[in-house]
Design a protein around this motif. Structure first.
Motif, mmCIF file in Angstrom:
data_model
loop_
_atom_site.group_PDB
_atom_site.id
_atom_site.type_symbol
_atom_site.label_atom_id
_atom_site.label_comp_id
_atom_site.label_asym_id
_atom_site.label_seq_id
_atom_site.Cartn_x
_atom_site.Cartn_y
_atom_site.Cartn_z
ATOM 1 N N ASN A 133 3.504 -4.024 3.234
ATOM 2 C CA ASN A 133 2.480 -4.649 2.858
ATOM 3 C C ASN A 133 1.096 -3.757 3.329
ATOM 4 N N GLU A 150 3.889 -7.621 -1.466
ATOM 5 C CA GLU A 150 4.423 -6.618 -0.703
ATOM 6 C C GLU A 150 5.234 -5.670 -1.787
ATOM 7 N N THR A 151 5.647 -4.761 -1.369
ATOM 8 C CA THR A 151 6.352 -3.651 -2.090
ATOM 9 C C THR A 151 7.828 -3.507 -1.484
ATOM 10 N N THR A 201 0.027 -7.192 8.791
ATOM 11 C CA THR A 201 0.424 -6.103 8.204
ATOM 12 C C THR A 201 1.732 -5.713 8.841
#
Length: 232
Positions: free
Chosen positions: A33, A165-166, A199
């Motif tokens: 993220n 998020e990815t 993060t």
């Protein structure tokens, strides 16, 4: 006979090379993220407490049935106020009823910042090798000792400004939407940090699923049988 053995060996080596290549290509960022990092936003570690303090944030692995090998991670930190806080200790904890349980993977000791950086810096941890189960929640726990530092010296774990998020592996990885804190490590309970998502970036490789090993064993078996028949 020699040609047959040569062809068979080449087939086996090609299969193994392909398997190895797939594995190495999968050794990438699993979830992150970082691209949602909030300018100036952070989770303060140690400010005004004058004692040890722990922050925690969760992530959940994907659905690969073979599990994953945790190979690295990246967290964004910055140094706050004056003085120099003591080192931070980064660990991975198991999940127990939605909270950090027992530590099983000490990651590293962080004491990188000797001054106030103009912007948050990423702390990279590589060369890790801890096994992670599929579809399982784990916690990153950061402990900072500020007892020997001038108040209000502290670290700041940068947070994000989005719940997104990815999932780079595309199989269900996610980052939690809630942080928990202990204002004293001797205090047994975790407290909701009241907002703020840290993060977090995880590097992990999917462990080959059981059927891959079965295919590999089957390939060797067929090659051996064919070789025995050829000898006869």
């Amino acid at each position: 006979m020699k040609n047959f053995m040569k062809k068979t060996s080449l087939k086996i080596l090609s299969f193994l090379a392909g398997l190895s290549l797939c594995s190495s290509l999968d050794a990438v960022i699993a979830v992150s993220n970082h691209h949602f990092a909030a300018p100036g936003g952070s989770l303060v570690i140690g400010k005004n407490f004058g004692e040890n303090v722990e922050w925690s944030h969760s992530f959940t692995t994907g659905s690969n049935s073979g599990g994953y090998l945790l190979e690295g991670m990246s967290l964004k930190f910055e140094f706050g106020a004056t003085g120099t806080p003591g080192p931070m200790f980064i660990e991975v904890f198991e999940d127990v009823a939605g909270l950090p349980g027992d530590s099983f993977a000490p990651i590293d000791t962080l004491s990188l910042f000797s001054g106030d950086p103009a912007s948050p810096g990423s702390a990279f941890f590589t060369g890790l090798s801890s096994s992670l189960d599929p579809s399982t929640t784990y916690w990153i726990v950061v402990q900072a000792d500020v007892s020997s530092s001038p108040d209000p010296s502290h670290y700041e774990w940068q947070n994000v400004n989005s719940l997104g998020e990815t999932d780079f592996l595309g199989d269900g990885w996610s980052i939690g939407n809630q942080s928990f804190v202990k204002t004293d490590i001797s205090f047994p309970n975790w407290t909701d940090a009241g907002g703020g998502i840290a993060t977090l970036e995880i590097n992990a490789s999917p462990v080959p699923e059981p059927h891959v090993y079965a295919l590999l064993l089957g390939g060797f078996s067929l090659a051996f049988v064919a070789y025995r028949k050829k000898l006869k």
